[in-house]
Design an enzyme around this catalytic site. Sequence first.
Site, mmCIF file in Angstrom:
data_model
loop_
_atom_site.group_PDB
_atom_site.id
_atom_site.type_symbol
_atom_site.label_atom_id
_atom_site.label_comp_id
_atom_site.label_asym_id
_atom_site.label_seq_id
_atom_site.Cartn_x
_atom_site.Cartn_y
_atom_site.Cartn_z
ATOM 1 C CE1 TYR A 153 -4.049 2.026 0.712
ATOM 2 C CE2 TYR A 153 -2.674 3.133 2.346
ATOM 3 C CZ TYR A 153 -3.832 3.078 1.594
ATOM 4 O OH TYR A 153 -4.766 4.086 1.715
ATOM 5 C CE LYS A 157 -3.723 4.967 -1.446
ATOM 6 N NZ LYS A 157 -4.760 5.378 -2.408
#
Length: 252
Positions: A153, A157
């Site tokens: 993640y 991002k």
Amino acid sequence: MSQTPRVAIVTGAARGIGAATARRLAAEGHSVGVVDLKEDDAKGTVQEIVNDGGTATAVGADVSDADQVSAAVNTVAEQLGPPTILVNNAGVLRDNLLFKMSEDDWDTVLGVHLRGSFLMSRAVQEHMVNAGWGRIVSLSSSSAQGNRGQVNYSSAKAGLQGFAKTLAVELGKFGVTSNAVAPGFIVTEMTKATAARVGMEFEDFKQAAADRIPVRRSGKPEDIAATIAFLTSEEAGFVSGQVIYVAGGPLD
């Protein structure tokens, strides 16, 4: 803000930040393509918009699948008109420590966040270039700076920040801006899942987060939607290639 009515697409808009953003853009006078993995899941957000006097349509698509993305954008263009606002919000979590993380955990998260934003932006940019006007906002996260158990993640991002800046460079001459919004702790189903992963009651998890935030509260999806509303407005035409952290204060 008084806006020229345009057509917007918000991905991952069945709930949370995506739903709040779709509702806010509709309130600004835009027609909204509400995209989520399953069309039925997107219908709830559409109904809320319609009940408030807005215009929206529900579209089901896996944003990591090029054919489904193309079909989704075509559907929005046919039903609402050419889209010139895109919010890349779709996301999933597959949290785990590095030594426990599977290749599928990695591929799924990078596929939805990064590949999905790439495919959506590539599909929509033609409409923006033709119009000589466009706004792209991609959802990053404070986790881009690193967060235990989220190497997939966090990488996705962080990647979206470079993605947003590069699109700003490439598309600026066509009247298209590209920015990233990086939320801090926001109360959503996704943060509930994180609390469960670390074994905390959600109320305790929220309070612990709020205690670390200078404004002393957790964020709401509407806080992020408000920032996105500005970045997609006509007034924000000189704001491009930026990463805006909406986190209640400076990060640690």
